[in-house]
Scaffold this motif. Structure first.
Motif, PDB file in Angstrom:
ATOM      1  N   ALA A 150     -45.916  36.395 -42.808  1.00 18.07           N
ATOM      2  CA  ALA A 150     -46.899  35.442 -42.308  1.00 18.07           C
ATOM      3  C   ALA A 150     -48.161  36.176 -42.042  1.00 18.07           C
ATOM      4  O   ALA A 150     -48.262  37.321 -41.417  1.00 18.07           O
ATOM      5  CB  ALA A 150     -46.464  34.519 -41.096  1.00 18.07           C
ATOM      6  N   ILE A 218     -44.030  30.943 -35.548  1.00 13.36           N
ATOM      7  CA  ILE A 218     -44.191  31.965 -36.648  1.00 13.36           C
ATOM      8  C   ILE A 218     -43.600  33.456 -36.078  1.00 13.36           C
ATOM      9  O   ILE A 218     -42.776  34.102 -36.595  1.00 13.36           O
ATOM     10  CB  ILE A 218     -45.556  32.391 -37.005  1.00 13.36           C
ATOM     11  N   CYS A 219     -43.816  33.802 -34.892  1.00 13.93           N
ATOM     12  CA  CYS A 219     -43.501  34.870 -34.280  1.00 13.93           C
ATOM     13  C   CYS A 219     -42.027  35.162 -33.934  1.00 13.93           C
ATOM     14  O   CYS A 219     -41.605  36.077 -33.906  1.00 13.93           O
ATOM     15  CB  CYS A 219     -44.484  35.057 -32.702  1.00 13.93           C
ATOM     16  N   ILE A 224     -38.614  35.141 -41.103  1.00 10.15           N
ATOM     17  CA  ILE A 224     -40.165  35.764 -41.345  1.00 10.15           C
ATOM     18  C   ILE A 224     -40.046  37.246 -40.935  1.00 10.15           C
ATOM     19  O   ILE A 224     -39.563  37.772 -39.837  1.00 10.15           O
ATOM     20  CB  ILE A 224     -41.246  35.127 -40.456  1.00 10.15           C
ATOM     21  N   VAL A 227     -45.467  39.746 -39.349  1.00 12.20           N
ATOM     22  CA  VAL A 227     -46.566  38.988 -39.105  1.00 12.20           C
ATOM     23  C   VAL A 227     -47.913  39.971 -39.071  1.00 12.20           C
ATOM     24  O   VAL A 227     -47.723  40.896 -38.234  1.00 12.20           O
ATOM     25  CB  VAL A 227     -46.065  38.369 -37.604  1.00 12.20           C
ATOM     26  N   GLY A 243     -43.425  38.987 -31.558  1.00  6.77           N
ATOM     27  CA  GLY A 243     -42.740  39.196 -32.995  1.00  6.77           C
ATOM     28  C   GLY A 243     -41.938  40.112 -32.885  1.00  6.77           C
ATOM     29  O   GLY A 243     -40.634  40.229 -33.443  1.00  6.77           O
ATOM     30  N   LYS A 248     -39.435  41.612 -35.877  1.00  6.48           N
ATOM     31  CA  LYS A 248     -40.327  41.658 -36.751  1.00  6.48           C
ATOM     32  C   LYS A 248     -41.200  42.784 -37.136  1.00  6.48           C
ATOM     33  O   LYS A 248     -41.635  43.698 -35.795  1.00  6.48           O
ATOM     34  CB  LYS A 248     -41.210  40.493 -36.706  1.00  6.48           C
ATOM     35  N   VAL A 250     -44.802  43.976 -37.136  1.00  4.04           N
ATOM     36  CA  VAL A 250     -46.227  43.385 -36.624  1.00  4.04           C
ATOM     37  C   VAL A 250     -47.248  44.228 -36.540  1.00  4.04           C
ATOM     38  O   VAL A 250     -47.242  45.438 -36.391  1.00  4.04           O
ATOM     39  CB  VAL A 250     -46.101  42.824 -35.220  1.00  4.04           C
TER      40      VAL A 250
END
Length: 505
Positions: A150, A218-219, A224, A227, A243, A248, A250
């Motif tokens: 994303a 999203i985070c 996902i 990001v 994130g 994630k 990031v």
């Protein structure tokens, strides 16, 4: 471009379908030059993010298995469509962001350059090999897409910044969810339309419009994998922390307070127009804007520089971006204009000298703010340390290059720094000691080409791998390292293999 009376409908793009906003709350999108509402951005919900991620997840296996040369062909077609519609895209940027036609065209060109870079994905995804790392054993690395990724992008470059990541991410085999700025969603929507015209399969590229609820969804979404964010420092820090807390990868590109150091030997007739362009281009609303001019030398030399900059800034034409000759265009919102004005008020209270005052709107209608110069700013003043994001240039006076470097390095930010000089020795001394990720020598906007990373440091960047260039490819891919050994004899061919002569060919 002439003023446009047309209104636009902003929609989410999920699984290849443009969705009506279905009762969602909205935020107005303005033409900054007139203040007229030209669209309404739907403020989507966590459920909308969930559906977009679901569509991207469903599309991922097939897209990841698509040969990289076929993915690159989609990008080549996309690049062709962008070129064909270049003027239309630049006009759209001017309409929703307010910047002048030259800056808008430059933004579109910079976005296309990233697409060109991503068209080389067959080469960019090449792994590495070493044979005989031990007897009969080879070592190989392969690059694989991550999955669903994303991007959260800002208002000040509504076309270029989505293209910092989208072509690289999808070219590498990922599927993608974009949350454009709720203030400037129109360019992102056009990007989506052209990607599908280029043949991108449904679900590979999705758009969810909105604000903080969408960002947080999203985070924190478990599907996902990565990001990418571009925006203000407080939000960048929030995105990075949230994130990373959810496992994630990031990259969060944040704010800036970029110095332009002018040495006594600077060629003023060349340097001053460059300083003006850096400080006031796009109304100062860019993270590479030179917002502090550090004048090095005697008071007489400093006075000469400030007077030359003041004269050039005073002569700027303030007006709508679509009017020929406009050099200083409007800010994005009236609320932001008030914020910029409050910083000039504060500078005056702190003891700065307002040698050029743009607080009184020089143009009726829209969100205009005149060119402003604050002289005799010191490092303790907030205007020297905090990002204003407007057409305000602060002048700091120092005697030596080392003092200029010391002042610049005291900033918590480290996006960019420029120096104006003809001295190679001064340039080398500055380069080795300055704490900034992007350096300009007689260049006020030190923007790297698409095949280099956008390389902010300190509080201008949170993460490990930067946007664009090979860093961008690494960010959106994962390595698998394989060690290979075979035990069988090369002449030991199994019975299932038939050579042509044995098959009666």
């Amino acid at each position: 471009m002439q003023t446009q009376e047309k209104s636009f409908e902003v929609k989410n793009l999920i699984g290849g379908r443009w969705e009506e906003r279905d009762g969602l709350e909205t935020e107005p999108v303005y033409d900054p030059a007139t203040g007229r509402v030209i669209a309404e951005t739907p403020l989507s919900t966590e459920e909308d993010v969930e559906r977009a991620v679901g569509a991207a997840k469903e599309a991922f296996p097939s897209w990841a298995a698509t040969p990289v040369v076929e993915r690159a062909r989609v990008l080549f077609r996309f690049k062709m469509l962008l070129e064909e519609r270049f003027d239309e895209l630049a006009d759209l940027v001017t309409l929703e962001n307010g910047k002048d036609t030259k800056d808008a065209a430059g933004e579109v060109r910079r976005g296309i350059e990233v697409v060109e870079f991503a068209c080389g994905m067959p080469t960019l995804l090449m792994g590495e090999t070493v044979r005989d790392v031990a007897r009969g054993i080879d070592n190989v690395s392969w690059r694989y897409p991550l999955g669903v990724v994303a991007a959260i992008t800002p208002f000040n470059f509504p076309f270029m910044v989505p293209l910092w990541t989208a072509p690289i991410a999808i070219g590498a085999g990922n599927t993608y969810v974009l949350k454009p700025s709720e203030r400037t969603p129109l360019s992102a929507q056009r990007i989506g339309e052209l990607l599908f015209e280029a043949g991108l399969p449904e679900g590979v590229f999705n758009i969810v419009n909105g604000a903080k609820e969408v960002v947080d969804a999203i985070c924190s979404h478990p599907e996902i994998k990565a990001v990418s964010f571009v925006g203000s420092q407080p939000v960048a820090k929030h995105v990075y922390e949230l994130g990373c807390a959810h496992g994630k990868r990031v990259q969060a590109l944040a704010g800036a307070k970029n110095s332009m150091i002018a040495m006594p030997d600077a060629v003023l007739e060349k340097a001053v127009p460059n300083i003006i362009s850096s400080a006031y281009g796009n109304a100062g609303e860019r993270c590479l804007a030179g917002s502090v001019l550090v004048a090095v030398g005697t008071e007489e030399e400093q006075d000469r520089l400030v007077e030359a900059v003041k004269e050039a800034a005073s002569a700027m034409k303030v007006g709508p971006g679509y009017e020929e000759g406009s050099e200083l265009t409007p800010l994005i919102r009236d609320s932001h204009r008030e914020r910029v004005r409050s910083y000039v008020d504060l500078a005056e209270e702190e003891g700065a000298e307002v040698v050029l005052d743009g607080r009184k709107p020089p143009v009726e209608g829209g969100f205009f703010f005149g060119p402003t110069i604050l002289d005799r700013v010191t490092g303790e003043m907030r205007v020297a340390r905090e990002e204003i994001f407007g057409p305000v240039l602060s002048v700091v006076r120092v005697r030596t290059l080392d003092e200029a470097i010391e002042f610049t390095n005291a900033s918590p930010f480290g996006n960019a720094c420029s120096i104006y000089t003809e001295s190679g020795a001064a340039i080398r001394h500055w380069r080795e000691r300055i704490e900034a990720g992007m350096l300009g020598v007689n260049v006020g906007v030190a923007a790297p080409m698409a095949f280099f990373p956008f390389n902010g440091i300190k509080n201008s960047f949170y993460g490990d791998l930067h946007a664009t260039g090979k860093d961008g490819v690494r960010f959106f891919t994962e390595n698998k390292v394989e060690i290979v050994r075979f035990y069988s004899d090369p002449d030991d061919v199994g019975p299932s293999v038939a050579y042509p002569e044995e098959a009666g060919a």
